[in-house]
Design a protein around this motif. Structure first.
Motif, PDB file in Angstrom:
ATOM      1  N   VAL A 335      -3.063  -2.843  -3.153  1.00 51.72           N
ATOM      2  CA  VAL A 335      -3.200  -1.350  -2.826  1.00 51.72           C
ATOM      3  C   VAL A 335      -2.053  -0.890  -1.897  1.00 51.72           C
ATOM      4  O   VAL A 335      -1.622   0.292  -1.958  1.00 51.72           O
ATOM      5  CB  VAL A 335      -4.614  -1.338  -2.713  1.00 51.72           C
ATOM      6  N   SER A 336      -2.021  -1.839  -0.632  1.00 47.06           N
ATOM      7  CA  SER A 336      -1.326  -1.381   0.446  1.00 47.06           C
ATOM      8  C   SER A 336       0.248  -1.170   0.197  1.00 47.06           C
ATOM      9  O   SER A 336       0.920  -0.302   0.516  1.00 47.06           O
ATOM     10  CB  SER A 336      -1.517  -2.148   1.544  1.00 47.06           C
ATOM     11  N   ARG A 337       0.661  -2.322  -0.611  1.00 45.00           N
ATOM     12  CA  ARG A 337       2.002  -2.158  -1.082  1.00 45.00           C
ATOM     13  C   ARG A 337       2.384  -1.129  -1.937  1.00 45.00           C
ATOM     14  O   ARG A 337       3.355  -0.257  -1.841  1.00 45.00           O
ATOM     15  CB  ARG A 337       2.358  -3.661  -1.779  1.00 45.00           C
ATOM     16  N   ALA A 338       1.520  -0.888  -3.086  1.00 42.66           N
ATOM     17  CA  ALA A 338       1.667   0.333  -3.976  1.00 42.66           C
ATOM     18  C   ALA A 338       1.725   1.633  -3.216  1.00 42.66           C
ATOM     19  O   ALA A 338       2.497   2.520  -3.411  1.00 42.66           O
ATOM     20  CB  ALA A 338       0.560   0.422  -4.904  1.00 42.66           C
ATOM     21  N   SER A 339       0.793   1.830  -1.898  1.00 43.59           N
ATOM     22  CA  SER A 339       0.965   3.047  -1.192  1.00 43.59           C
ATOM     23  C   SER A 339       2.213   3.136  -0.529  1.00 43.59           C
ATOM     24  O   SER A 339       2.688   4.335  -0.320  1.00 43.59           O
ATOM     25  CB  SER A 339      -0.478   3.029  -0.387  1.00 43.59           C
ATOM     26  N   MET A 340       2.478   1.985   0.080  1.00 42.19           N
ATOM     27  CA  MET A 340       3.912   2.105   0.896  1.00 42.19           C
ATOM     28  C   MET A 340       4.905   2.278  -0.053  1.00 42.19           C
ATOM     29  O   MET A 340       5.836   3.270   0.513  1.00 42.19           O
ATOM     30  CB  MET A 340       3.957   0.672   1.578  1.00 42.19           C
ATOM     31  N   ILE A 343       4.971   6.265  -1.020  1.00 43.30           N
ATOM     32  CA  ILE A 343       5.302   7.111   0.083  1.00 43.30           C
ATOM     33  C   ILE A 343       6.629   7.093   0.594  1.00 43.30           C
ATOM     34  O   ILE A 343       7.354   8.073   0.978  1.00 43.30           O
ATOM     35  CB  ILE A 343       4.302   6.592   1.349  1.00 43.30           C
ATOM     36  N   CYS A 344       6.943   5.671   0.642  1.00 46.51           N
ATOM     37  CA  CYS A 344       8.691   5.452   1.080  1.00 46.51           C
ATOM     38  C   CYS A 344       9.474   6.016   0.142  1.00 46.51           C
ATOM     39  O   CYS A 344      10.431   6.676   0.350  1.00 46.51           O
ATOM     40  CB  CYS A 344       8.985   4.274   1.263  1.00 46.51           C
ATOM     41  N   SER A 345       9.198   6.108  -1.089  1.00 50.31           N
ATOM     42  CA  SER A 345      10.023   6.842  -2.145  1.00 50.31           C
ATOM     43  C   SER A 345      10.068   8.149  -2.109  1.00 50.31           C
ATOM     44  O   SER A 345      10.960   8.780  -2.454  1.00 50.31           O
ATOM     45  CB  SER A 345       9.640   5.854  -3.593  1.00 50.31           C
ATOM     46  N   ALA A 346       8.642   8.665  -2.042  1.00 48.51           N
ATOM     47  CA  ALA A 346       8.662   9.978  -2.023  1.00 48.51           C
ATOM     48  C   ALA A 346       9.517  10.719  -0.727  1.00 48.51           C
ATOM     49  O   ALA A 346      10.176  11.666  -1.012  1.00 48.51           O
ATOM     50  CB  ALA A 346       7.133  10.416  -1.734  1.00 48.51           C
ATOM     51  N   MET A 401      21.614   5.929  -5.469  1.00 41.53           N
ATOM     52  CA  MET A 401      21.328   5.220  -6.717  1.00 41.53           C
ATOM     53  C   MET A 401      21.228   3.540  -6.151  1.00 41.53           C
ATOM     54  O   MET A 401      20.589   2.975  -6.784  1.00 41.53           O
ATOM     55  CB  MET A 401      22.679   5.255  -7.509  1.00 41.53           C
ATOM     56  N   PHE A 402      22.000   3.446  -5.353  1.00 41.38           N
ATOM     57  CA  PHE A 402      21.755   2.022  -4.557  1.00 41.38           C
ATOM     58  C   PHE A 402      20.478   1.688  -3.998  1.00 41.38           C
ATOM     59  O   PHE A 402      20.041   0.574  -4.350  1.00 41.38           O
ATOM     60  CB  PHE A 402      23.064   1.768  -3.525  1.00 41.38           C
ATOM     61  N   THR A 403      20.067   2.609  -3.190  1.00 42.50           N
ATOM     62  CA  THR A 403      18.796   2.394  -2.574  1.00 42.50           C
ATOM     63  C   THR A 403      17.672   2.271  -3.722  1.00 42.50           C
ATOM     64  O   THR A 403      16.874   1.596  -3.483  1.00 42.50           O
ATOM     65  CB  THR A 403      18.519   3.911  -1.830  1.00 42.50           C
ATOM     66  N   GLY A 404      17.652   3.352  -4.901  1.00 46.02           N
ATOM     67  CA  GLY A 404      16.708   3.053  -5.690  1.00 46.02           C
ATOM     68  C   GLY A 404      16.566   2.016  -6.449  1.00 46.02           C
ATOM     69  O   GLY A 404      15.670   1.349  -6.795  1.00 46.02           O
ATOM     70  N   ARG A 405      17.831   1.412  -6.876  1.00 41.77           N
ATOM     71  CA  ARG A 405      17.921  -0.068  -7.521  1.00 41.77           C
ATOM     72  C   ARG A 405      17.434  -1.044  -6.755  1.00 41.77           C
ATOM     73  O   ARG A 405      16.630  -1.883  -7.186  1.00 41.77           O
ATOM     74  CB  ARG A 405      19.196  -0.500  -7.950  1.00 41.77           C
ATOM     75  N   LEU A 406      17.514  -1.054  -5.388  1.00 36.84           N
ATOM     76  CA  LEU A 406      16.825  -2.308  -4.732  1.00 36.84           C
ATOM     77  C   LEU A 406      15.465  -1.725  -4.344  1.00 36.84           C
ATOM     78  O   LEU A 406      14.822  -2.609  -3.990  1.00 36.84           O
ATOM     79  CB  LEU A 406      17.761  -2.234  -3.483  1.00 36.84           C
ATOM     80  N   GLY A 407      15.173  -0.653  -4.178  1.00 34.38           N
ATOM     81  CA  GLY A 407      13.755  -0.073  -3.837  1.00 34.38           C
ATOM     82  C   GLY A 407      13.738   0.309  -2.307  1.00 34.38           C
ATOM     83  O   GLY A 407      14.442  -0.370  -1.669  1.00 34.38           O
ATOM     84  N   ALA A 408      13.124   1.327  -2.066  1.00 39.09           N
ATOM     85  CA  ALA A 408      13.131   1.859  -0.857  1.00 39.09           C
ATOM     86  C   ALA A 408      12.515   1.135   0.247  1.00 39.09           C
ATOM     87  O   ALA A 408      13.291   0.725   1.447  1.00 39.09           O
ATOM     88  CB  ALA A 408      12.257   3.166  -0.998  1.00 39.09           C
ATOM     89  N   MET A 409      11.451   0.123   0.043  1.00 40.32           N
ATOM     90  CA  MET A 409      10.961  -0.597   0.930  1.00 40.32           C
ATOM     91  C   MET A 409      11.997  -1.669   1.262  1.00 40.32           C
ATOM     92  O   MET A 409      12.152  -2.045   2.531  1.00 40.32           O
ATOM     93  CB  MET A 409       9.508  -1.145   0.552  1.00 40.32           C
ATOM     94  N   THR A 410      12.574  -2.366   0.439  1.00 35.88           N
ATOM     95  CA  THR A 410      13.556  -3.113   0.419  1.00 35.88           C
ATOM     96  C   THR A 410      14.689  -2.844   1.537  1.00 35.88           C
ATOM     97  O   THR A 410      15.217  -3.403   2.510  1.00 35.88           O
ATOM     98  CB  THR A 410      14.389  -3.666  -0.684  1.00 35.88           C
ATOM     99  N   MET A 411      14.932  -1.663   1.337  1.00 35.95           N
ATOM    100  CA  MET A 411      16.314  -1.008   2.000  1.00 35.95           C
ATOM    101  C   MET A 411      15.739  -0.736   3.610  1.00 35.95           C
ATOM    102  O   MET A 411      16.492  -1.023   4.509  1.00 35.95           O
ATOM    103  CB  MET A 411      16.718   0.430   1.465  1.00 35.95           C
ATOM    104  N   ILE A 412      14.521  -0.441   3.596  1.00 38.91           N
ATOM    105  CA  ILE A 412      13.913   0.028   5.031  1.00 38.91           C
ATOM    106  C   ILE A 412      13.739  -1.239   5.898  1.00 38.91           C
ATOM    107  O   ILE A 412      14.111  -1.365   7.073  1.00 38.91           O
ATOM    108  CB  ILE A 412      12.660   0.846   4.845  1.00 38.91           C
ATOM    109  N   THR A 413      13.268  -2.424   5.179  1.00 37.90           N
ATOM    110  CA  THR A 413      12.945  -3.541   5.834  1.00 37.90           C
ATOM    111  C   THR A 413      13.823  -4.824   5.831  1.00 37.90           C
ATOM    112  O   THR A 413      13.690  -5.625   6.718  1.00 37.90           O
ATOM    113  CB  THR A 413      11.602  -4.305   5.147  1.00 37.90           C
ATOM    114  N   ILE A 414      14.989  -4.689   5.202  1.00 35.21           N
ATOM    115  CA  ILE A 414      16.120  -5.686   4.998  1.00 35.21           C
ATOM    116  C   ILE A 414      16.443  -5.953   6.424  1.00 35.21           C
ATOM    117  O   ILE A 414      16.933  -7.160   6.831  1.00 35.21           O
ATOM    118  CB  ILE A 414      16.860  -5.874   3.782  1.00 35.21           C
ATOM    119  N   TRP A 415      16.768  -4.881   7.307  1.00 34.39           N
ATOM    120  CA  TRP A 415      17.472  -5.133   8.511  1.00 34.39           C
ATOM    121  C   TRP A 415      16.314  -5.114   9.680  1.00 34.39           C
ATOM    122  O   TRP A 415      16.819  -5.269  10.763  1.00 34.39           O
ATOM    123  CB  TRP A 415      18.333  -3.895   8.835  1.00 34.39           C
ATOM    124  N   VAL A 416      15.063  -5.220   9.343  1.00 34.03           N
ATOM    125  CA  VAL A 416      14.056  -5.129  10.230  1.00 34.03           C
ATOM    126  C   VAL A 416      13.517  -6.752  10.541  1.00 34.03           C
ATOM    127  O   VAL A 416      12.677  -6.857   9.308  1.00 34.03           O
ATOM    128  CB  VAL A 416      13.027  -4.204  10.236  1.00 34.03           C
TER     129      VAL A 416
END
Length: 433
Positions: A335-340, A343-346, A401-416
């Motif tokens: 549930v938490s992951r779905a919400s994130m 929200i991140c995608s929006a 397009m690049f961000t969407g293929r990898l996923g918003a959360m992936t792009m946000i968290t891979i460098w953190v």
């Protein structure tokens, strides 16, 4: 530090991101080769990058017509990029290692697990083998079935090439076509056979490999996994609901309404000119594009299971019952992951739309919003404005397009990379609503 040590220290998400970027770069260079481009046609590095990104991210947005711009070699390069992007760089690489008879390392298994979005490493090699076999069988069948349709309008060799390319693009939810003149599938809008073949290829590719494998093992609906049940039910509801809403908002046939309801879920094919659609029809397609296909599939979007879990959590708040479905409860982590994810995608879509509005102020908001959602969800549908976009807008779409293929959360968290804190602060409630 050598390259091997550097790679070993990188988390899976970062390696997958780097892998996608590398494939896009190689694809761009190949598309710029003289024998990739037709005589008398000029392709700028930016347009080649845009095309390669769209292919690897299985989007389908184009700034130059694929058939009119690229030679048979260039079109083959695009087809290969689509195939790699649809399977995932890690899965494709692992498949090559298996085919070559090489030992599969733990790191490769981890990458394949992340790429296929499965929960366990158990049987990951056998799963990749099954994925490759399914892809080969389905795409071959799609090419053979669509060949007679194209044979009516093209020479046998040309029809065969179009059939193979179309099957690969359909199963991988890419939306590219090599018919020329930016027509997409409009010339075949009344061809029932091609509409059905394309729809089946897109739907099979969009429900996800875990679902296909589960359906192959179990014949009884009750014995299917919760994920499979969720995907099948949600997919059916979206297809039916999208068809009905598009039929109500647009003066199109039931077949066209169903086709665009199906295609909006990240396939990117069109049998009608979307530029003539009303704002209501375009908004319906935007919602379908944002939701997208299913986890572990060749499609994009926030995924059907994500929206299902989120809606079930909303229902749970009103009914005061645990979050669940089909006599199964859903973990709080889901549930938490779905919400994130939603929200991140929006937020990403909102930022992208704003940037597009700044870059292209002469276009309408709906056109820019539609283009941004299409790019981020890797759908590839367009109202026809893509070829006329400026340099800034093209760079924005490439990024999304690049961000969407990898996923918003992936792009946000891979460098953190932060260690969780041991200290906990005193709780205090905040007024909500």
């Amino acid at each position: 530090m050598n390259i091997q040590e550097f790679i070993k220290k990188q988390p899976p998400g970062r390696l997958i991101t780097m892998g996608f970027a590398l494939v896009i770069l190689i694809g761009t260079l190949l598309l710029l080769l003289p024998f990739s481009i037709k005589s008398g046609v000029t392709v700028t590095p930016l347009n080649a990058l845009f095309t390669a990104t769209s292919a690897v991210c299985v989007t389908g947005l184009v700034v130059v017509d694929t058939a009119d711009t690229f030679t048979a070699f260039g079109q083959t390069v695009i087809g290969i990029l689509i195939q790699i992007g649809g399977l995932g760089v890690a899965s494709a690489g692992l498949g090559l290692m298996i085919a070559a008879g090489k030992k599969v390392s733990i790191k490769s298994r981890v990458l394949a697990k992340e790429a296929l979005n499965v929960d366990s490493y158990k049987g990951i090699v056998r799963m990749v083998e099954a994925v490759l076999l399914i892809t080969l069988v389905v795409e071959t069948a799609g090419a053979l079935l669509s060949f007679p349709v194209f044979l009516k309008d093209y020479s046998p060799l040309h029809a065969l090439g179009i059939s193979i390319f179309h099957s690969v693009a359909s199963f991988n939810n890419a939306g590219f076509d090599i018919l020329g003149n930016m027509t997409n599938l409009i010339p075949y809008r009344d061809n029932v056979a091609l509409n059905l073949i394309t729809s089946v290829l897109v739907i099979v590719g969009g429900i996800g490999f875990p679902v296909i494998l589960d359906l192959g093992r179990q014949r009884n609906f009750r014995r299917l996994t919760l994920h499979t049940k969720v995907v099948l039910v949600t997919t059916g509801i979206l297809l039916a609901g999208g068809t009905l809403l598009l039929k109500l908002t647009e003066p199109i046939s039931w077949m066209a309404a169903f086709f665009h309801s199906m295609s909006a879920r990240t396939a990117g094919f069109s049998t009608c000119s979307l530029g003539s659609f009303s704002n209501g029809g375009l908004f319906v397609i935007c919602i379908l594009m944002f939701i997208g296909a299913s986890s572990g599939s060749t499609g994009g979007g926030v995924k059907t299971s994500t929206m299902f879990v989120l809606l079930q959590s909303v229902r749970s708040e009103f009914s005061k019952r645990p979050v669940g479905a089909f006599r199964r409860s859903i973990p709080k982590e889901n549930v938490s992951r779905a919400s994130m994810i939603v929200i991140c995608s929006a937020l990403m879509v909102c930022v992208g739309t704003f940037l597009m509005c700044v870059a292209e102020p002469e276009l309408t908001f709906m056109q820019l919003f539609f283009e941004t959602v299409s790019a981020f969800s890797t759908a590839g549908l367009s109202t026809g404005i893509t070829p006329g976009l400026g340099i800034a807008a093209r760079w924005i779409l490439i990024f999304f397009m690049f961000t969407g293929r990898l996923g918003a959360m992936t792009m946000i968290t891979i460098w953190v990379s932060r260690q969780p804190k041991n200290a906990r602060y005193t709780e205090e409630s905040v007024t909500i609503g």
